[in-house]
Design a protein around this motif. Structure first.
Motif, short mmCIF file in Angstrom:
data_model
loop_
_atom_site.label_atom_id
_atom_site.label_comp_id
_atom_site.label_asym_id
_atom_site.label_seq_id
_atom_site.Cartn_x
_atom_site.Cartn_y
_atom_site.Cartn_z
N ALA A 274 0.81 -1.22 0.00
CA ALA A 274 0.00 0.00 0.00
C ALA A 274 0.85 1.27 0.00
O ALA A 274 0.48 2.26 -0.64
CB ALA A 274 -0.93 0.00 1.22
N TYR A 275 1.95 1.28 0.74
CA TYR A 275 2.70 2.54 0.95
C TYR A 275 4.16 2.49 0.53
O TYR A 275 4.89 3.45 0.73
CB TYR A 275 2.64 2.93 2.43
N ASN A 276 4.61 1.35 -0.01
CA ASN A 276 6.01 1.18 -0.41
C ASN A 276 6.99 1.43 0.74
O ASN A 276 8.11 1.91 0.52
CB ASN A 276 6.34 2.09 -1.60
N VAL A 277 6.57 1.15 1.96
CA VAL A 277 7.48 1.25 3.12
C VAL A 277 8.49 0.10 3.02
O VAL A 277 8.12 -1.02 2.65
CB VAL A 277 6.68 1.16 4.44
N THR A 282 8.24 -2.30 7.94
CA THR A 282 6.87 -2.81 8.15
C THR A 282 6.86 -3.82 9.31
O THR A 282 5.90 -3.90 10.06
CB THR A 282 6.30 -3.49 6.89
N TYR A 343 4.90 6.94 9.07
CA TYR A 343 5.25 6.75 7.65
C TYR A 343 4.21 7.35 6.72
O TYR A 343 4.49 7.60 5.56
CB TYR A 343 5.40 5.26 7.34
N THR A 344 2.97 7.49 7.20
CA THR A 344 1.91 8.02 6.35
C THR A 344 0.85 8.69 7.22
O THR A 344 0.61 8.26 8.35
CB THR A 344 1.25 6.92 5.50
N ASP A 346 -2.14 8.91 6.00
CA ASP A 346 -3.34 8.51 5.29
C ASP A 346 -3.68 7.05 5.59
O ASP A 346 -3.94 6.27 4.68
CB ASP A 346 -3.05 8.72 3.78
N ALA A 347 -3.64 6.67 6.87
CA ALA A 347 -3.74 5.25 7.18
C ALA A 347 -5.06 4.82 7.81
O ALA A 347 -5.25 3.65 8.12
CB ALA A 347 -2.58 4.84 8.09
N PHE A 350 -6.62 1.97 6.24
CA PHE A 350 -5.70 0.89 5.86
C PHE A 350 -5.95 -0.43 6.59
O PHE A 350 -5.92 -1.50 5.95
CB PHE A 350 -4.24 1.32 6.02
#
Ligand code: NZQ
Ligand code: ZN
Length: 385
Positions: A274-277, A282, A343-344, A346-347, A350
């Motif tokens: 989803a976020y390319n972490v 992760t 990290y985001t 916008d979670a 998620f």
């Protein structure tokens, strides 16, 4: 202890200048495709060493395999393998290049129409093009195992594959390469290897005394070398212990005869999709939250880890709680954040998305007791926001 088969055919060539063996490890008449990533091998001298060692071989190259290797990129390499009738692959890079190359080795001999099925339908690879690796980033253990993970961003998926055909024929592991690795990737490597051990150890007590002691030895070694590695990755002894610990963490040995978990990885892959972490980050997000959620079932083993690896004292309950806190502190000491919110921004939606994705793959019963449901995944992830 559970019954087990131990099979690992990888010829691990470990130490300084081991790339010199390359010319004899690859058949003289092979047509070789060297696969690599974004170009770090051209800055740290590894590319020259490999090319020099293979100067009498017929060699083509494919660069540009990205971190979390992408299916679309790999399809371009697959077309070259088929058009040029390549018969040996040499992955030069970290876990992403090695995993991408494993996919290529499998896809080159795959008889179905759509190679993504290898991942989507969980088709095990028993036959593949022969390949070897030159490891540049200790972390995943991919250089000595038969698993791979491939991403497909068009559909937001990151899926695993594996099988006995996917062991490298050989892997060159030269610790001198560690001196060239950026801090962020050193930290990632430590946390990935650490979590690999935890996924095969942090379950419940069994009679597998030796497996426990080996796992605790790897965890203790990673904690001991971590500050030295971050301060001076050029120190050969530290680099060698780092490389060997990462390999031992996921070369298959410590999982033999014991229950394993792997839910942290399964959930972590959804964060990357989803976020390319970064993969390791992760894991640092999911591990503390998952262990707090599963505290009761894991308490005995958490306490064993707390006492033996972290030298904590007290009741099982107290030691187990402190062990989770100290593990999170360890990740923080490497500059790794353990909340998804870091990290985001916008979670919020998620956790539900991740649970639905896992459900769509049939991954509805995670963990050593197969009792972590999609609803539990939501709870675990909500605690990381
Ligand atoms: O692409 P290049 O230019 O090579 O740069 C890479 C990349 O940007 C760089 N790097 C590698 N070696 C370097 C270096 N930079 C300077 N000097 C060096 N010596 O590091 C960056 C990250 O590389 P990557 O290969 O993505 O890292 P890693 O080894 O952590 O691999 C991560 C991938 O492996 C999968 C992960 O999911 C992820 O896709 N995993 C594979 C496993 C397996 N096959 O057993 C198990 C793991 O749990 C994991 O899932
Ligand atoms: Zn991992």
């Amino acid at each position: 202890m559970n019954n087990f088969n131990l099979y690992n055919p990888v010829n691990l060539c470990f130490g300084k200048d081991e790339h010199r063996q390359l010319s004899s490890l690859i058949p003289k008449d092979a047509k070789v495709l060297i696969t690599y990533g974004g170009g770090s091998i051209k800055q740290n001298g590894v590319y020259e060493k490999v090319k020099g060692a293979l100067k009498n071989h017929e060699v083509l190259e494919f660069g540009g395999i990205e971190p979390n290797p992408q299916y679309s990129t790999l399809l371009r390499a697959l077309a070259i393998i088929k058009a040029e009738k390549i018969d040996f692959l040499l992955a030069v890079g970290g876990g992403s290049v090695i995993d991408g190359t494993k996919f290529l080795a499998s896809a080159a001999l795959f008889e179905g129409e759509e190679p993504w099925d290898i991942l989507a339908k969980g088709i095990r690879t028993t036959k593949a093009l022969p390949f070897g690796t030159v490891l540049t980033l200790p972390a995943t253990g991919s250089e000595m195992n038969s698993g791979a993970v491939v991403s497909r961003k068009e559909i937001g998926q990151k899926r695993g594959m594996g099988g006995p055909g996917l062991f490298p024929q050989f892997s060159i592991s030269d610790p001198t390469v560690v001196a060239s690795i950026p801090q962020r990737q050193l930290a990632n490597g430590l946390v990935d290897a650490f979590t690999h051990v935890m996924e095969q150890y942090m379950t419940y007590p069994t009679s597998a005394t030796l497996q426990d002691r080996i796992s605790e030895g790897i965890l203790s070694t990673l904690i001991e070398i971590a500050p030295k590695l971050m301060n001076n990755p050029s120190d050969y002894g530290t680099a060698a212990n780092f490389m060997w610990s990462c390999n031992m963490a996921l070369n298959g040995l410590i999982q033999k005869g014991v229950p394993t978990d792997w839910s942290i990885h399964a959930i972590g892959h959804e964060i990357t999709a989803a976020y390319n972490v970064d993969h390791a980050r992760t894991l640092a997000i999911v591990l503390p939250s998952l262990y707090r959620f599963k505290f009761e079932q894991k308490q005995a083993k958490l306490a064993q880890y707390g006492r033996r690896v972290l030298s904590l004292e007290g009741t099982d309950f107290d030691v187990a709680h402190e062990a989770i806190d100290r593990t999170e502190d360890f990740f923080h000491s490497l500059g790794i954040e353990t909340k998804l919110g870091a990290y985001t921004t916008d979670a919020a939606s998620f956790p539900k998305h991740a649970a639905a994705q896992l459900e769509s793959y049939g991954a509805t019963r995670l963990g050593e007791h197969k009792d972590i449901t999609p609803a539990d995944v939501i709870t675990i992830l909500n605690a990381t926001l």
